[in-house]
Design a protein around this motif. Sequence first.
Motif, PDB file in Angstrom:
ATOM      1  N   ALA A 204     -10.776   7.992  -3.169  1.00  0.00           N
ATOM      2  CA  ALA A 204     -11.542   9.174  -2.736  1.00  0.00           C
ATOM      3  C   ALA A 204     -12.659   8.767  -1.787  1.00  0.00           C
ATOM      4  N   HIS A 205     -12.774   9.492  -0.702  1.00  0.00           N
ATOM      5  CA  HIS A 205     -13.801   9.188   0.306  1.00  0.00           C
ATOM      6  C   HIS A 205     -14.008  10.392   1.211  1.00  0.00           C
ATOM      7  N   CYS A 206     -15.087  10.370   1.965  1.00  0.00           N
ATOM      8  CA  CYS A 206     -15.249  11.277   3.101  1.00  0.00           C
ATOM      9  C   CYS A 206     -15.122  10.404   4.342  1.00  0.00           C
ATOM     10  N   ASP A 207     -14.573  10.938   5.412  1.00  0.00           N
ATOM     11  CA  ASP A 207     -14.468  10.133   6.629  1.00  0.00           C
ATOM     12  C   ASP A 207     -15.858   9.911   7.212  1.00  0.00           C
ATOM     13  N   PHE A 208     -15.978   8.842   7.984  1.00  0.00           N
ATOM     14  CA  PHE A 208     -17.316   8.427   8.419  1.00  0.00           C
ATOM     15  C   PHE A 208     -17.827   9.213   9.629  1.00  0.00           C
ATOM     16  N   LEU A 265     -14.494  15.442   0.321  1.00  0.00           N
ATOM     17  CA  LEU A 265     -13.881  14.310  -0.361  1.00  0.00           C
ATOM     18  C   LEU A 265     -12.356  14.462  -0.357  1.00  0.00           C
ATOM     19  N   HIS A 266     -11.648  13.386  -0.033  1.00  0.00           N
ATOM     20  CA  HIS A 266     -10.188  13.432  -0.085  1.00  0.00           C
ATOM     21  C   HIS A 266      -9.640  12.067  -0.491  1.00  0.00           C
ATOM     22  N   ARG A 267      -8.374  12.059  -0.879  1.00  0.00           N
ATOM     23  CA  ARG A 267      -7.732  10.822  -1.333  1.00  0.00           C
ATOM     24  C   ARG A 267      -6.229  10.988  -1.163  1.00  0.00           C
TER      25      ARG A 267
END
Length: 330
Positions: A204-208, A265-267
């Motif tokens: 899981a992350h948000c793009d930078f 947030l996505h993964r």
Amino acid sequence: MENHTKDSTMNVSSLNCIDLSDDDLHNSVVSLKQACLDCGFFYVINHGINEEFMDDVFEQSKKFFALPLEEKMKVLRNEKHRGYTPVLDELLDPENQVNGDHKEGYYIGIEVPKDDPHWDKPFYGPNPWPDADVLPGWRETMEKYHQEALRISKAIARLLALALDLDVDYFDRTEMLGKPIATMRLLRYQGVSDPSNGIYACGAHCDFGMMTLLATDSVTGLQICKDKKATPQKWEYVPPIKGAFIVNLGDMLERWSNGFFKSTLHRVLGNGQERYSIPFFVEPNHDCLVECLPTCKSESNLPKYPPIKCSTYLTQRYKETHAELSIYHQ
Ligand code: OGA
Ligand code: NI
């Protein structure tokens, strides 16, 4: 470790769809703005890339990943974030992942030759390319795709500018998308994810950056979580649509817009099928000072984030998420 087993049921998200060939600009801007306020994810269709070419790009990507590891390691990622990234190279969600992401990648940035005065900036420079005898036509296909994706990104940025009450060409200037950092990444996912044991295709992350244009094959895997603070988190699949890009906003735009627009947030969960995707990460110029946009602040809504230079911000985010290159040279 957080227990994710319950939340991985088949919820499917419905996202707004922006038609770049729509003459009704007002309609497009309203729909885009709603998506950016709601979750920062939307589809883009009628963007002008034909399906045969897209299929060709995916074919070439497959050919690269099918090479023996030894051949791929010849173009290992360099200090300018270009080239091959092996499985587990990237770790996006250290709180919930036991290892890195179960994916391989290949970063391609804007080709800046060594005689260009800006070539020594951290995100510019020449790309390493696989041997043309091994993969004929590969470089040409990827360079053409890079150009096309950048053209589409600029068209979307014009709509974003209008949605933010800025002049339509606000982001077109040289210090922004006139000379951008734009990096595409070929990805291949393999294996089955097991969230309850911390195994993810992509954590899981948000793009930078500013925004990401994602092209995927027809294998489902991408999930978004619209409310990061909810417990338990609710994850929804974003189904691939043939011929459409999935576009999402990154943290840099959230910051730039003073939190007005959202990065979500996505993964990716692997289901055992091989899955190929190509995110195209769009950031402004190296030296662009990302500070609250003029239309996103007022006396009662002061800037929430200090200004930061684009390349400083990105360098930090890459450092936090990628393995030290020295591990490959022992
Ligand atoms: C990414 C990403 C999603 C995908 O690379 O940042 O979120 O479907 N990729 O590959
Ligand atoms: Ni992402």
